[in-house]
Design an enzyme around this catalytic site. Structure first.
Site, PDB file in Angstrom:
ATOM      1  N   TYR A  95     -28.144 -15.800 -29.400  1.00 27.87           N
ATOM      2  CA  TYR A  95     -27.772 -15.380 -30.756  1.00 27.87           C
ATOM      3  C   TYR A  95     -28.895 -14.649 -31.487  1.00 27.87           C
ATOM      4  CZ  TYR A  95     -23.183 -17.437 -30.482  1.00 27.87           C
ATOM      5  OH  TYR A  95     -21.883 -17.696 -30.116  1.00 27.87           O
ATOM      6  N   GLU A 181     -15.993 -38.176 -14.196  1.00 26.94           N
ATOM      7  CA  GLU A 181     -15.877 -36.719 -14.202  1.00 26.94           C
ATOM      8  C   GLU A 181     -15.434 -36.175 -15.555  1.00 26.94           C
ATOM      9  OE1 GLU A 181     -13.247 -33.095 -12.252  1.00 26.94           O
ATOM     10  OE2 GLU A 181     -13.134 -35.048 -11.308  1.00 26.94           O
ATOM     11  N   ASP A 234     -11.715 -36.951  -9.886  1.00 23.80           N
ATOM     12  CA  ASP A 234     -10.369 -36.619  -9.410  1.00 23.80           C
ATOM     13  C   ASP A 234     -10.407 -36.477  -7.894  1.00 23.80           C
ATOM     14  OD1 ASP A 234      -9.328 -36.507 -11.949  1.00 23.80           O
ATOM     15  OD2 ASP A 234      -9.491 -34.331 -12.147  1.00 23.80           O
TER      16      ASP A 234
END
Length: 353
Positions: A95, A181, A234
């Site tokens: 920025y 996760e 997962d």
């Protein structure tokens, strides 16, 4: 800091020397994305070999000249920060001149290249990563500025500190650590008071692919307490990839492996073999995409899978079924099955790999 300043001065000295000899200056750095530069050691993970192949960022080539200029620009910013003992995040740097840098990923990539070229960890360059990970559970510590932090499990989670190296007075009675996760699963376990229900533990989530600070914190907690660390991911190639980043590191950050990996991490779930064992209905499983197939095939070829025969078997089950499952699939058995049945049984009877 004098080491950092000297390293940057050496780079600039070489640039000036080339200009004095009427040659186009060149920056040479190890090729971070080349698997041939990676050595696998199961005690460390993926680490960059000492004599790795290099790539050149040339100032006289239209394709690489803009990157050459941006690298010098960021080197000058780092030099000023180290001199004045100030810090900035990668977002602050982007920025400071969004038009010049073009995108955040350009800045992130250049900072990693500089860190690798100078052989100096990113935090020593006075650049802090923006933290996205959360931590909760039986843990308290003091931050660098003296702030006392207590992570005891409550409905509010704490963000992983932005300067992990600076935290001290770490205290915990946790019996294990659980890396989750996804944020949604992490929040669900908090709501179910998982941290206190079974035995005191520490829970961490990187909310997907972990940022540098989350990985540094996992490593620091392991060094401090030497407690078992389990992962809850997962049952899909993406989850396996994330677990491997915590355990063995990533190719692009292999030059910092010693600070970032914890090879003793265990895979607790969700295992592909669990889906069969628990009679999870095929209706709630998700078919593989082409991308999933490619990702799984690439993971199966990686050097660390060869030394993990049980993992290899699980990946073969996944490859044969061509089906994947999110942790939330366990709610098809009952709403609190994960915290009430699945995790307690796994932890009690050693159901990890």
């Amino acid at each position: 800091s004098s080491e950092v300043l000297e390293a940057i001065e050496n780079v600039i000295h070489d640039v000036l020397k080339s200009l004095a000899q009427k040659k186009a200056p060149v920056l040479t750095l190890p090729n971070r994305s080349d698997w041939r530069n990676i050595d696998f050691k199961d005690s460390v993970g993926l680490q960059m070999i000492p004599r790795s192949t290099t790539k050149q960022i040339r100032s006289d080539c239209p394709r690489s000249a803009p990157k050459f200029a941006l690298m010098l620009k960021i080197l000058s910013m780092i030099y000023k920060m180290v001199q004045s003992n100030t810090y900035a995040t990668k977002r602050d740097i982007y920025y400071s001149d969004t038009l010049l840098f073009g995108s955040q990923s350009v800045v992130d990539n250049i900072i990693n290249d500089i860190s690798c070229m100078l052989k100096i960890p990113r935090r020593s360059l006075h650049i802090l990563s923006t933290t996205k990970g959360f931590v909760a559970g039986n843990l308290s510590y003091t931050e660098e500025d003296g702030t006392k932090v207590n992570c005891t499990c409550s409905a509010t989670v704490l963000t992983v500190p932005s300067n992990v190296q600076g935290i001290r007075n770490l205290i915990s009675h946790a019996k294990f650590m659980l890396i989750v996760e996804k944020d949604a699963t992490f929040q669900r376990l908090l709501d179910d008071d998982f941290c206190n229900r079974l035995s005191p533990c520490i829970m961490i989530t990187g909310r997907g692919v972990p940022d540098l600070n989350t990985r540094l914190l996992v490593r620091k907690l392991w060094e401090s307490f030497q407690i078992p660390i389990f992962t809850l991911m997962d049952a899909d190639p993406h989850g396996v990839e994330i677990m491997c980043i915590y355990k063995y590191g990533s190719v692009s950050m292999s030059f910092e492996a010693h600070h970032l990996t914890v090879p003793s991490i265990k895979w607790l779930g969700l295992l592909p073999s669990d889906l069969e064992r628990l009679n999870i209905s095929k209706d709630v499983l998700i078919p593989f995409t082409k991308q999933d197939q490619n990702k799984l095939a690439s993971i199966q070829k990686r050097p660390y899978i060869a030394c993990q025969p049980t993992w290899k078997k699980e990946l073969e089950i996944m490859a044969a079924s061509k089906l994947k499952a999110e942790i939330q699939v366990l709610t098809s058995l009952s709403s609190d099955y994960l915290s009430r049945v699945y995790l307690p049984n796994k932890l009690q009877f050693g159901g990890w790999l």
